[in-house]
Scaffold this active site. Structure first.
Site, PDB file in Angstrom:
ATOM      1  N   ILE A   1       0.831  -1.210   0.000  1.00 24.46           N
ATOM      2  CA  ILE A   1       0.000   0.000   0.000  1.00 24.46           C
ATOM      3  C   ILE A   1       0.864   1.258   0.000  1.00 24.46           C
ATOM      4  O   ILE A   1       2.003   1.252   0.484  1.00 24.46           O
ATOM      5  CB  ILE A   1      -0.972   0.041   1.190  1.00 24.46           C
ATOM      6  CG1 ILE A   1      -0.200   0.038   2.509  1.00 24.46           C
ATOM      7  CG2 ILE A   1      -1.960  -1.107   1.138  1.00 24.46           C
ATOM      8  CD1 ILE A   1      -1.094   0.292   3.693  1.00 24.46           C
ATOM      9  N   HIS A   2       0.322   2.317  -0.553  1.00 25.64           N
ATOM     10  CA  HIS A   2       1.041   3.592  -0.597  1.00 25.64           C
ATOM     11  C   HIS A   2       0.044   4.719  -0.791  1.00 25.64           C
ATOM     12  O   HIS A   2      -0.958   4.566  -1.465  1.00 25.64           O
ATOM     13  CB  HIS A   2       2.088   3.593  -1.712  1.00 25.64           C
ATOM     14  CG  HIS A   2       1.574   3.105  -3.029  1.00 25.64           C
ATOM     15  ND1 HIS A   2       1.390   1.761  -3.310  1.00 25.64           N
ATOM     16  CD2 HIS A   2       1.180   3.771  -4.127  1.00 25.64           C
ATOM     17  CE1 HIS A   2       0.919   1.631  -4.534  1.00 25.64           C
ATOM     18  NE2 HIS A   2       0.771   2.832  -5.059  1.00 25.64           N
ATOM     19  N   GLN A   3       0.373   5.805  -0.183  1.00 25.42           N
ATOM     20  CA  GLN A   3      -0.449   7.010  -0.257  1.00 25.42           C
ATOM     21  C   GLN A   3       0.059   7.910  -1.382  1.00 25.42           C
ATOM     22  O   GLN A   3       1.249   8.173  -1.469  1.00 25.42           O
ATOM     23  CB  GLN A   3      -0.308   7.752   1.084  1.00 25.42           C
ATOM     24  CG  GLN A   3      -0.983   9.085   1.139  1.00 25.42           C
ATOM     25  CD  GLN A   3      -2.267   8.990   1.941  1.00 25.42           C
ATOM     26  OE1 GLN A   3      -3.245   8.390   1.514  1.00 25.42           O
ATOM     27  NE2 GLN A   3      -2.256   9.558   3.127  1.00 25.42           N
TER      28      GLN A   3
END
Ligand code: ZN
Length: 169
Positions: free
Chosen positions: A126-128
């Site tokens: 996951i990454h923003q």
């Protein structure tokens, strides 16, 4: 849900793998970056914090499109520690402030794509996304159509953004 669709396209995992032969995940590699080595600029890593890393998106919507990713290779926020989640939001706030100051942007898109059907290009990690926006920049259709900035522009912005971020950390 135009906003979530707007951040749907992202890093090309095949290209990311080529650029980072040491592991299969460029976000894992990014967290391992020695900020004093040339690897930092090659990977576009701006900052390595305790639980997360801030880096340039190699395939940005617009110049200054950054990613904030946790150290853990997990595909859900639920698999992160509370400390890692909290730090991710703190880094998002610092990134927002830096963008407004350094890039003079008028708006910012912040968001995550969880799962491939939600548009995640790297669904396992996951990454923003934090994307600076300006009045009159690429419109919605151009953005989802994959407008890219030139690599040269990315290289030029790396040193500037890293310097500006360090001032706020
Ligand atoms: Zn990973």
């Amino acid at each position: 849900m135009a906003y979530m669709r707007q951040i749907a396209a992202e890093v090309d995992p095949q290209t990311a793998q080529k650029a980072n032969a040491s592991t299969s995940c460029f976000l894992c590699d990014a967290f391992q970056t020695d900020m004093l080595s040339e690897d930092a600029s090659m990977r576009g890593v701006l900052h390595v914090a305790k639980h997360n890393v801030i880096l340039l998106n190699r395939y940005p919507y617009t110049n200054g499109h950054l990613l904030i990713a946790p150290a853990s290779h997990v595909n859900s926020l639920s698999d992160l520690s509370p400390d890692a989640r909290a730090e991710m939001m703190e880094l998002t706030e610092v990134t927002q402030r830096m963008m407004r100051q350094a890039l003079n942007c008028q708006g910012i898109n912040v968001g995550m794509n969880l799962g491939r059907c939600a548009g995640a290009g790297v669904p396992g990690h996951i990454h923003q996304h934090v994307v600076p926006r300006w009045e009159g920049d690429t419109n919605f259709m151009q953005t989802i159509g994959g407008v890219r900035v030139q690599p040269q522009a990315l290289d030029q912005s790396y040193a500037h953004l890293r310097q500006e971020l360090q001032k706020l950390l």
